[in-house]
Design an enzyme around this catalytic site. Sequence first.
Site: not given
Length: 414
Positions: A210-212
């Site tokens: 995933s990402n931030r």
Amino acid sequence: MTVSILLDKRIVLGVTGSIACYKAVDLASKLTQAGALVDVVLTESAGRFVTPLSFRSVTGRPVHDDLWNLDDHVRHVRLGEAADLLVIAPATAQTLAKLAHGLADNLLAVTALAARCPLLVAPAMDGGMYEHPATQANVRLLRERGVLFAGPAEGRMASGLVGTGRMVEPAELLGHIRLALGRNGPLAGRRVVVTAGPTEEPVDPVRFLSNRSSGRQGLALAQAALDAGAQVTLVAGPIGEALPVGVEHVPVGTAVEMRDAVLAAVARADALLMAAAVADFRPAQVAQQKIKKTVAETDDLAITLARNPDILAEVKAQKEKSGRPLVTLGFAAETENALAYGRDKLERKGLNFIAVNDVSAADAGFAVETNRVILLSADGSRVEMPLQSKAAVAEQLVQHVADSLETLSSQQRN
Ligand code: CTP
């Protein structure tokens, strides 16, 4: 922090006798902090639960509790006429009955009759009172007359009984108030699809890539579109924040799920605001069981990634065929050459607008409350939005989209 849709709005807050009165003090405080001018009208029984002083202290304005006042003999007319919105929270069964039947035996009931603004009520009552046919008939009558309702919610009530009758929480009520105030905004009658948050691409049953992205900029866009009167569908990856009141929420996990949901939603939408941080790649194979350490013969484990669909590219293809959505806005989150990459994405993805931001700055982009963007338009114009709250950025972006929709409509009319 002030909220544009509430700034300098005159809200008459009627408070009637229920234990939920204490929540009305919090609501009055929240509204005042957001910039609204709150005139509280207390009924006599409400005055037994909370005092005028409580409201006076949080609103900084006089509190009204008496119909008969020699200094201000048509106070009800003045309050009712000047108001942008009349909110009655908590609204007891007794007050709903009075409103339904036009009774006018206290300042609040008379003000409600005199008011020409929309009326929003947040019922609060115990036990079976809300379900009682008499109350239900009153609620139906009021709804038919255009009265807006917030709740009541389900849960534990003062008596210990569990059921429907709790007043909705002040934060949620604030969302209903925003909806009521925004109904005739520049996006009234428009359908807007907003995407927000990250996508999650499973590796195995317990892990994902995933990402931030926090989803905050997307949520702020959804709220700004609601404030402008739009009907909003929010296609969102996993986000931990509360959703704006009034959105239609379509939760998704992966980029492929998001693509499917977006293509379905934009088929009848006026605008797409694509703030989601979509993963460009996903694990090519999703392991059916948890991957064990011993799977790798060395200390390294390689995961092969497959390219995800570019959602905006697919929206562009769909728009070329069907004409929908009319206007698209994307984001370009960059760590270098932000403008050049942004311009390239604007063209490649066939967007009307792209909001370019440098996510390497500590005060802009991911997981912070502020943002700094440059808005590039397909017509070549460029607007710089200096560092400000994501809510303020969202309002400006939504205003640009609303203007662009309005221009398209007037071109069609001519
Ligand atoms: N976007 C999309 N589908 C993807 C990736 C991104 O629709 N698979 C959208 C984003 O929501 C955003 C815009 O495209 O509105 C630009 O996203 P960004 O991540 O900046 O660009 P990418 O297209 O992924 O290009 P690159 O990774 O090369 O920067």
